[in-house]
Scaffold this active site. Sequence first.
Site, PDB file in Angstrom:
ATOM      1  N   SER A  58       0.798  -1.239   0.000  1.00 30.90           N
ATOM      2  CA  SER A  58       0.000   0.000   0.000  1.00 30.90           C
ATOM      3  C   SER A  58       0.825   1.281   0.000  1.00 30.90           C
ATOM      4  O   SER A  58       0.250   2.362  -0.142  1.00 30.90           O
ATOM      5  CB  SER A  58      -0.944   0.018   1.195  1.00 30.90           C
ATOM      6  OG  SER A  58      -2.047  -0.791   0.924  1.00 30.90           O
ATOM      7  N   LYS A  61       0.207   3.420  -2.884  1.00 33.43           N
ATOM      8  CA  LYS A  61      -0.968   4.299  -2.958  1.00 33.43           C
ATOM      9  C   LYS A  61      -0.586   5.770  -2.840  1.00 33.43           C
ATOM     10  O   LYS A  61      -1.289   6.654  -3.338  1.00 33.43           O
ATOM     11  CB  LYS A  61      -1.975   3.919  -1.860  1.00 33.43           C
ATOM     12  CG  LYS A  61      -2.575   2.539  -2.098  1.00 33.43           C
ATOM     13  CD  LYS A  61      -3.408   2.044  -0.919  1.00 33.43           C
ATOM     14  CE  LYS A  61      -4.001   0.684  -1.258  1.00 33.43           C
ATOM     15  NZ  LYS A  61      -4.445  -0.093  -0.118  1.00 33.43           N
ATOM     16  N   TYR A 182      -3.609  -2.078 -10.349  1.00 32.23           N
ATOM     17  CA  TYR A 182      -3.567  -1.962  -8.885  1.00 32.23           C
ATOM     18  C   TYR A 182      -2.682  -3.061  -8.285  1.00 32.23           C
ATOM     19  O   TYR A 182      -1.793  -2.798  -7.465  1.00 32.23           O
ATOM     20  CB  TYR A 182      -5.004  -2.032  -8.321  1.00 32.23           C
ATOM     21  CG  TYR A 182      -5.052  -2.104  -6.824  1.00 32.23           C
ATOM     22  CD1 TYR A 182      -4.940  -0.962  -6.042  1.00 32.23           C
ATOM     23  CD2 TYR A 182      -5.191  -3.329  -6.167  1.00 32.23           C
ATOM     24  CE1 TYR A 182      -4.967  -1.033  -4.648  1.00 32.23           C
ATOM     25  CE2 TYR A 182      -5.218  -3.409  -4.783  1.00 32.23           C
ATOM     26  CZ  TYR A 182      -5.103  -2.261  -4.032  1.00 32.23           C
ATOM     27  OH  TYR A 182      -5.111  -2.336  -2.665  1.00 32.23           O
ATOM     28  N   TYR A 233      -4.296   3.572   7.902  1.00 33.10           N
ATOM     29  CA  TYR A 233      -5.626   2.955   8.044  1.00 33.10           C
ATOM     30  C   TYR A 233      -6.308   3.368   9.351  1.00 33.10           C
ATOM     31  O   TYR A 233      -6.229   4.532   9.730  1.00 33.10           O
ATOM     32  CB  TYR A 233      -5.544   1.424   7.917  1.00 33.10           C
ATOM     33  CG  TYR A 233      -4.481   0.933   6.977  1.00 33.10           C
ATOM     34  CD1 TYR A 233      -4.540   1.260   5.622  1.00 33.10           C
ATOM     35  CD2 TYR A 233      -3.410   0.178   7.420  1.00 33.10           C
ATOM     36  CE1 TYR A 233      -3.576   0.822   4.746  1.00 33.10           C
ATOM     37  CE2 TYR A 233      -2.432  -0.262   6.539  1.00 33.10           C
ATOM     38  CZ  TYR A 233      -2.529   0.071   5.207  1.00 33.10           C
ATOM     39  OH  TYR A 233      -1.566  -0.354   4.343  1.00 33.10           O
ATOM     40  N   VAL A 251       1.292  -3.677   3.793  1.00 29.61           N
ATOM     41  CA  VAL A 251       1.317  -4.962   4.487  1.00 29.61           C
ATOM     42  C   VAL A 251       2.590  -5.767   4.206  1.00 29.61           C
ATOM     43  O   VAL A 251       2.797  -6.818   4.804  1.00 29.61           O
ATOM     44  CB  VAL A 251       0.065  -5.834   4.210  1.00 29.61           C
ATOM     45  CG1 VAL A 251      -1.179  -5.225   4.812  1.00 29.61           C
ATOM     46  CG2 VAL A 251      -0.104  -6.116   2.732  1.00 29.61           C
TER      47      VAL A 251
HETATM   48  N1  GLN Z   1      -2.206  -5.483  -2.043  1.00 30.52           N
HETATM   49  C1  GLN Z   1      -2.812  -5.327  -0.758  1.00 30.52           C
HETATM   50  C2  GLN Z   1      -4.324  -5.419  -0.888  1.00 30.52           C
HETATM   51  O1  GLN Z   1      -4.815  -4.972  -1.872  1.00 30.52           O
HETATM   52  C3  GLN Z   1      -2.393  -4.010  -0.164  1.00 30.52           C
HETATM   53  C4  GLN Z   1      -2.920  -3.828   1.220  1.00 30.52           C
HETATM   54  C5  GLN Z   1      -2.027  -3.047   2.122  1.00 30.52           C
HETATM   55  O2  GLN Z   1      -0.802  -2.968   1.987  1.00 30.52           O
HETATM   56  N2  GLN Z   1      -2.632  -2.511   3.149  1.00 30.52           N
HETATM   57  O3  GLN Z   1      -4.999  -5.950  -0.049  1.00 30.52           O
END
Ligand code: GLN
Length: 297
Positions: A58, A61, A182, A233, A251
């Site tokens: 993430s 993002k 994505y 988050y 993650v």
């Molecule tokens: N690729 C992971 C997902 O789409 C990314 C989630 C994350 O890093 N929080 O669930």
Amino acid sequence: MLCEAMEAARPVLGTGKVADYIPALAAVDPNAFGMALATVDGDVHGVGDWEQPFSIQSISKLFTLALGLARGGDLWKRVGREPSGNPFNSLVQLETEQGIPRNPFINAGAIVVTDRLQTLTGDAFGAVRDFLRAESGNALLDADPAVAESEALHGHRNAALAHFIASYGNLDNPVETVLQHYYAHCSIAASCRDLSLAGRFLARHGLRADGSRLLSSSDAKRVNAVMLTCGTYDAAGEFAYRVGLPGKSGVGGGVLAVMPGRGALCAWSPALDQAGNSLAAVGALDAFVTATGWSVF
Ligand code: GLN
């Protein structure tokens, strides 16, 4: 100071749980730890496994958002700027909020931003990869195809989010195209060194490594603000309390934090807390900022 931060995080090193929703991530050593600091004037320092690539997940993002905003347009009509208070892959708010995700850093929001970047560039993943290569100077930086494939195979929740958003007319490109890009940008492998260098434009108020401008200083401030409130988050309040910097986690265990006017810090250790943030990476950032006083507060 980086060494002291690493030592301070040692008691929590390996505690928590490595992301195991795909096999490619579950195989990582939970005791790995790295940390890097890239200053605004170009120095980069690191400790531990700071040059070892890991799955950025993430953290991507942040770069999709910056690149999506850089070309103007109406992105903020399609995604909000409020903390969700829910897990990053939650579906619950989307229906009551009519397909407008709460913020760009939960999965739903990042799917919308990826769609926008796809429309703008024709290759959302390529745009993120090329930006990271240019800022880090690492021409080999790329997606890990095994991770990307695994993300798609286990992507039921993300596919559900994307279809749901599409049902409200908030995607311009086909769901499959958006998901493919994505998954690809989430599966980029980069090191703490690479990411601290790539995050530096936010410490330089929007200026890239080559001196060109990606974002206005006002937009750089806004991205930093959304990172502070939404980047970790439903633990963003705790992260702001402990670290006091805009931060974006993934993650894969990485956390990228920005010290406006000073530099960017990236810490990585794979074992996560319940919200999906690395315990040792957050611990090290907390220790570093507490020792230096380099918070935004
Ligand atoms: N690729 C992971 C997902 O789409 C990314 C989630 C994350 O890093 N929080 O669930």
